[in-house]
Design an enzyme around this catalytic site. Structure first.
Site, PDB file in Angstrom:
ATOM      1  CB  SER A 167      -1.087   0.061   1.303  1.00 27.84           C
ATOM      2  OG  SER A 167      -1.755  -1.010   1.271  1.00 27.84           O
ATOM      3  CG  HIS A 191      -2.527   3.722   3.259  1.00 24.92           C
ATOM      4  ND1 HIS A 191      -3.766   3.552   3.112  1.00 24.92           N
ATOM      5  CD2 HIS A 191      -1.993   2.287   3.214  1.00 24.92           C
ATOM      6  CE1 HIS A 191      -4.247   2.145   2.647  1.00 24.92           C
ATOM      7  NE2 HIS A 191      -2.916   1.601   2.713  1.00 24.92           N
TER       8      HIS A 191
END
Length: 282
Positions: A185, A232
């Site tokens: 991610s 993230h």
């Protein structure tokens, strides 16, 4: 009487190079706009020709999505091994894991020192659920080829890896006392950030990619119990900054500026790791 070829004297020929006028046989003839040229003259002509590059200095490749497909392939292979073949061992060894010095048995994992820092990178290729790898690889398949074609293979690979490392080290910096995380991610969010920069640089439409970014940020923070927002955000920021350095480098000093941009991203990752070690390490 026919003259022997300058490279193969035993072969008689009536053809001469249109540039140097040396005799050349069929084996040495290179078709030109007018007549034929010898290999040396063709080489001299190409020596002054600039190598074609992408807009941001990368080598142009016929297959612009090769690195993207290789990355997807590596992620899928690791997923199969971790989820079905070497389970749970591979997941335990490759995950982004850290336990600080205040935790019983700590420091352990990344906080334990250089021998465990490999987890910062291996975790970027590790997925344990089909929906997790499916979502990440879908975005990689969508965004990767465009960025790869724009940057070139090596710059795109550097962007992907630095984004992944940026996400991992930022997660360690924020919560290295007790940390478990897996997935690409961070690298994927880095590609999203780089796509925003690419649209800004090209003055293209920002609406679709910004909507996609906002959508993913909403999901990230609304499901913070199962989604690692630190990975993230770290990947997004490092990816965007790296892309900016690569895409806004002036043509006349492109190599130097891009080298400094990549070095700066590595320095940011290293600084987060050093600070994290000071907070959680032995």
């Amino acid at each position: 009487m026919l003259t022997g070829c300058y490279r193969h004297p035993q072969t008689a020929t009536g053809v001469a190079c249109t540039r140097c006028e040396r005799a050349i046989c069929p084996q040495c003839m290179v078709a030109a706009a007018v007549g034929f040229q010898c290999p040396e003259c063709v080489g001299d002509g190409h020596a002054g020709t600039r190598r074609a590059t992408t807009r941001f200095g990368g080598a142009i490749a016929q297959d612009g999505g090769l690195v993207t497909r290789v990355l997807i392939g590596v992620n899928v292979v690791v997923f199969v091994l971790a989820a079905y073949v070497l389970t749970p061992r591979l997941g335990q060894v490759w995950e982004l894991y850290s336990a600080g010095r205040s935790v019983l048995g700590g420091p352990d994992g990344v906080a334990d020192g250089p021998a465990q820092w490999y987890r910062l990178l291996t975790s970027v290729f590790l997925h344990l659920q089909w929906w997790h790898i499916g979502t990440n690889m879908l975005v990689l398949f969508w965004l990767g080829p465009t960025l790869e074609a724009a940057l070139g293979r090596l710059r795109f690979l550097a962007l992907y890896l630095l984004s992944g490392l940026g996400g991992s080290t930022f997660a360690f910096l924020i919560d290295g006392e007790s940390l478990r995380s897996v997935g690409a991610s961070g690298a994927i969010f880095g590609l999203i950030g780089a796509t925003v920069v690419l649209q800004l640089r090209n003055r293209g439409p920002l609406g679709p990619v910004m909507a996609f970014l906002v959508f993913n940020l909403v999901i990230t923070f609304s499901r913070a119990d199962v989604i690692d927002w630190r990975v993230h955000m770290g990947g997004l920021v490092v990816g965007a900054l790296t892309a900016a350095g690569l895409m806004y480098a002036p043509r006349e000093r492109r190599g130097l500026v891009q080298g400094l941009a990549l070095t700066g991203s590595v320095a940011v990752v290293a600084a987060m790791l050093v600070i994290g070690m000071a907070r959680y390490g032995a």
